[in-house]
Design a protein around this motif. Sequence first.
Motif, PDB file in Angstrom:
ATOM      1  N   MET A   1      49.849   7.811  18.927  1.00  0.00           N
ATOM      2  CA  MET A   1      49.576   9.110  19.532  1.00  0.00           C
ATOM      3  C   MET A   1      49.449  10.111  18.400  1.00  0.00           C
ATOM      4  SD  MET A   1      51.859  11.557  22.078  1.00  0.00           S
ATOM      5  CE  MET A   1      51.654  10.596  23.565  1.00  0.00           C
ATOM      6  N   LEU A   2      48.239  10.639  18.208  1.00  0.00           N
ATOM      7  CA  LEU A   2      47.955  11.557  17.116  1.00  0.00           C
ATOM      8  C   LEU A   2      47.781  12.960  17.684  1.00  0.00           C
ATOM      9  CD1 LEU A   2      47.302  12.078  14.127  1.00  0.00           C
ATOM     10  CD2 LEU A   2      44.933  11.409  14.611  1.00  0.00           C
ATOM     11  N   ILE A   3      48.693  13.860  17.324  1.00  0.00           N
ATOM     12  CA  ILE A   3      48.706  15.209  17.871  1.00  0.00           C
ATOM     13  C   ILE A   3      48.158  16.177  16.831  1.00  0.00           C
ATOM     14  CG2 ILE A   3      50.218  17.066  18.694  1.00  0.00           C
ATOM     15  CD1 ILE A   3      52.133  14.872  19.657  1.00  0.00           C
ATOM     16  N   SER A   4      47.245  17.055  17.256  1.00  0.00           N
ATOM     17  CA  SER A   4      46.664  18.012  16.318  1.00  0.00           C
ATOM     18  C   SER A   4      46.052  19.191  17.064  1.00  0.00           C
ATOM     19  CB  SER A   4      45.588  17.334  15.458  1.00  0.00           C
ATOM     20  OG  SER A   4      45.003  18.258  14.552  1.00  0.00           O
ATOM     21  N   HIS A   5      45.978  20.342  16.385  1.00  0.00           N
ATOM     22  CA  HIS A   5      45.235  21.482  16.916  1.00  0.00           C
ATOM     23  C   HIS A   5      43.800  21.449  16.431  1.00  0.00           C
ATOM     24  CE1 HIS A   5      46.412  22.808  12.870  1.00  0.00           C
ATOM     25  NE2 HIS A   5      45.313  23.535  12.910  1.00  0.00           N
ATOM     26  N   ASP A   6      43.481  20.497  15.555  1.00  0.00           N
ATOM     27  CA  ASP A   6      42.172  20.408  14.907  1.00  0.00           C
ATOM     28  C   ASP A   6      41.368  19.267  15.521  1.00  0.00           C
ATOM     29  OD1 ASP A   6      39.996  20.259  13.240  1.00  0.00           O
ATOM     30  OD2 ASP A   6      41.147  20.344  11.381  1.00  0.00           O
ATOM     31  N   LEU A   7      40.265  19.597  16.162  1.00  0.00           N
ATOM     32  CA  LEU A   7      39.426  18.579  16.786  1.00  0.00           C
ATOM     33  C   LEU A   7      38.915  17.558  15.772  1.00  0.00           C
ATOM     34  CD1 LEU A   7      37.327  20.902  19.109  1.00  0.00           C
ATOM     35  CD2 LEU A   7      38.961  19.185  19.877  1.00  0.00           C
ATOM     36  N   ALA A   8      38.631  17.992  14.550  1.00  0.00           N
ATOM     37  CA  ALA A   8      38.098  17.087  13.542  1.00  0.00           C
ATOM     38  C   ALA A   8      39.089  15.993  13.175  1.00  0.00           C
ATOM     39  CB  ALA A   8      37.700  17.871  12.293  1.00  0.00           C
ATOM     40  N   VAL A   9      40.375  16.241  13.366  1.00  0.00           N
ATOM     41  CA  VAL A   9      41.393  15.255  13.015  1.00  0.00           C
ATOM     42  C   VAL A   9      41.305  14.026  13.913  1.00  0.00           C
ATOM     43  CG1 VAL A   9      43.889  14.837  13.053  1.00  0.00           C
ATOM     44  CG2 VAL A   9      42.991  16.876  11.942  1.00  0.00           C
ATOM     45  N   VAL A  10      41.077  14.232  15.210  1.00  0.00           N
ATOM     46  CA  VAL A  10      41.060  13.098  16.136  1.00  0.00           C
ATOM     47  C   VAL A  10      39.675  12.482  16.270  1.00  0.00           C
ATOM     48  CG1 VAL A  10      42.978  14.089  17.426  1.00  0.00           C
ATOM     49  CG2 VAL A  10      40.652  14.490  18.204  1.00  0.00           C
ATOM     50  N   ALA A  11      38.624  13.219  15.919  1.00  0.00           N
ATOM     51  CA  ALA A  11      37.266  12.687  16.032  1.00  0.00           C
ATOM     52  C   ALA A  11      37.086  11.503  15.097  1.00  0.00           C
ATOM     53  CB  ALA A  11      36.252  13.778  15.693  1.00  0.00           C
ATOM     54  N   GLY A  12      36.668  10.380  15.635  1.00  0.00           N
ATOM     55  CA  GLY A  12      36.430   9.195  14.824  1.00  0.00           C
ATOM     56  C   GLY A  12      37.675   8.420  14.455  1.00  0.00           C
ATOM     57  N   ARG A  13      38.864   8.928  14.833  1.00  0.00           N
ATOM     58  CA  ARG A  13      40.106   8.238  14.473  1.00  0.00           C
ATOM     59  C   ARG A  13      40.920   7.812  15.687  1.00  0.00           C
ATOM     60  NH1 ARG A  13      39.779  12.382  10.516  1.00  0.00           N
ATOM     61  NH2 ARG A  13      39.553  11.543   8.392  1.00  0.00           N
ATOM     62  N   THR A  14      40.453   8.137  16.878  1.00  0.00           N
ATOM     63  CA  THR A  14      41.196   7.764  18.088  1.00  0.00           C
ATOM     64  C   THR A  14      40.243   7.140  19.102  1.00  0.00           C
ATOM     65  OG1 THR A  14      40.870   9.989  19.009  1.00  0.00           O
ATOM     66  CG2 THR A  14      42.919   9.593  17.807  1.00  0.00           C
ATOM     67  N   ASP A  15      40.817   6.311  19.976  1.00  0.00           N
ATOM     68  CA  ASP A  15      40.028   5.683  21.036  1.00  0.00           C
ATOM     69  C   ASP A  15      39.829   6.645  22.204  1.00  0.00           C
ATOM     70  OD1 ASP A  15      40.044   3.157  19.647  1.00  0.00           O
ATOM     71  OD2 ASP A  15      42.126   2.924  20.305  1.00  0.00           O
ATOM     72  N   ARG A  16      40.878   7.395  22.552  1.00  0.00           N
ATOM     73  CA  ARG A  16      40.819   8.315  23.672  1.00  0.00           C
ATOM     74  C   ARG A  16      41.369   9.671  23.222  1.00  0.00           C
ATOM     75  NH1 ARG A  16      44.361   7.152  27.340  1.00  0.00           N
ATOM     76  NH2 ARG A  16      43.270   7.959  29.163  1.00  0.00           N
ATOM     77  N   THR A  17      40.954  10.718  23.933  1.00  0.00           N
ATOM     78  CA  THR A  17      41.397  12.071  23.601  1.00  0.00           C
ATOM     79  C   THR A  17      41.872  12.785  24.860  1.00  0.00           C
ATOM     80  OG1 THR A  17      39.932  12.306  21.681  1.00  0.00           O
ATOM     81  CG2 THR A  17      40.667  14.333  22.734  1.00  0.00           C
ATOM     82  N   ALA A  18      43.001  13.473  24.742  1.00  0.00           N
ATOM     83  CA  ALA A  18      43.514  14.323  25.817  1.00  0.00           C
ATOM     84  C   ALA A  18      43.538  15.760  25.305  1.00  0.00           C
ATOM     85  CB  ALA A  18      44.914  13.882  26.233  1.00  0.00           C
ATOM     86  N   VAL A  19      42.963  16.665  26.077  1.00  0.00           N
ATOM     87  CA  VAL A  19      42.912  18.086  25.702  1.00  0.00           C
ATOM     88  C   VAL A  19      43.925  18.836  26.560  1.00  0.00           C
ATOM     89  CG1 VAL A  19      41.456  20.134  25.502  1.00  0.00           C
ATOM     90  CG2 VAL A  19      40.460  17.861  25.153  1.00  0.00           C
ATOM     91  N   MET A  20      44.836  19.574  25.909  1.00  0.00           N
ATOM     92  CA  MET A  20      45.850  20.332  26.623  1.00  0.00           C
ATOM     93  C   MET A  20      45.622  21.830  26.449  1.00  0.00           C
ATOM     94  SD  MET A  20      49.452  18.259  26.099  1.00  0.00           S
ATOM     95  CE  MET A  20      50.265  19.354  27.288  1.00  0.00           C
ATOM     96  N   TYR A  21      45.995  22.561  27.498  1.00  0.00           N
ATOM     97  CA  TYR A  21      45.907  24.022  27.430  1.00  0.00           C
ATOM     98  C   TYR A  21      47.048  24.631  28.232  1.00  0.00           C
ATOM     99  CZ  TYR A  21      44.218  28.808  27.700  1.00  0.00           C
ATOM    100  OH  TYR A  21      44.115  30.164  27.588  1.00  0.00           O
ATOM    101  N   ALA A  22      47.849  25.460  27.570  1.00  0.00           N
ATOM    102  CA  ALA A  22      48.935  26.199  28.224  1.00  0.00           C
ATOM    103  C   ALA A  22      49.838  25.292  29.046  1.00  0.00           C
ATOM    104  CB  ALA A  22      48.370  27.313  29.097  1.00  0.00           C
TER     105      ALA A  22
END
Length: 340
Positions: free
Chosen positions: A213-234
């Motif tokens: 589980m890779l947590i980041s505020h930077d979209l570029a960090v998870v792009a190309g390095r994860t299979d799935r992405t979850a976007v959280m807001y508030a």
Amino acid sequence: MQGTTNDPILEVRNLRAYIGTPRGVVRAVDDVSLTIGEGQSLGVVGESGSGKSVTAKAIMGMLPRNSGCSGRILFRGRDLLALPARELRKIWGARIAMVLQDPGRSLNPVVRVERQLTEGMRRHLGVGRTEARTRALALLDEVGVPDAERRLRNYPHELSGGMRQRVMIATALACEPSLLIADEPTTALDMTVQRQILDLLRRIQRDRGMALMLISHDLAVVAGRTDRTAVMYAGRLAEVGTTRTVFAAPRHRYTHALLEAVPTIDHPRHTPLRLIPGTLPDPVDPPPGCRFGPRCTAAAAECRAPGPVMTSLGDDHRVACCVPVPSPAAQGPGGESVGR
């Protein structure tokens, strides 16, 4: 490398986390459900204050005393929130490990690297001092720390920021966990070291067949390095899907706005970047309905109704948006919308 499977190693169901403050109760995480499969990597992204780190700390039992937590956190089918402390101590650090965002604060400044690396192995794996030291040297080699013999004798303050982060990763991997949570693992590192650390995590995750589980505020960090992405807001989930789908065809207005705000190499010169208007809502008194509604340029009356709930769009893609971005198939040849 071991392959990924569809079997979930971690299932977070309807997780809610509340933190008491002098102003009132902060709903830091509000009804979040996530799944990570065996050997799978999940990126969790969002602005600071979106609830990413609180979700991770709830999984690791690291929430502050003035907090509460409800829902279910299933690790290999066992609910961590229902287990006694004695059982949890056998899981945290051994089967689920975490890399925190600030190694300067996470590593003990008055304890040598060797002890910090070997302590968990001796406790959880029952190995002796000599074997633990041998394993520690191998781990430092694996994470790219040169002159491992000398580094074992160092204190954390004698290492650079990048080296301290590598030691943190080695410490997390010491007991061969099946799930690694990396919470903003490249904070305060320069871009070159940041990329090295991220590539290192991805390589180790693949080589060991470990879930990440890779947590980041930077979209570029998870792009190309994860299979799935979850976007959280508030404190809520906005969108979940394969990383390729979320980046190529975002459906939630917040995800779309985040991607639009990222500068690209082909961005026209001397033109302002696209910004998301407004700020995150008050966590003590959030707006009714969609929490992104006050900042959304496409908000409608239904956005103020309770919810919205996560809706499946097929192919493991879910979104919580009343007025989602039209899918590519619903756009005309020039990109204009021809319907929701």
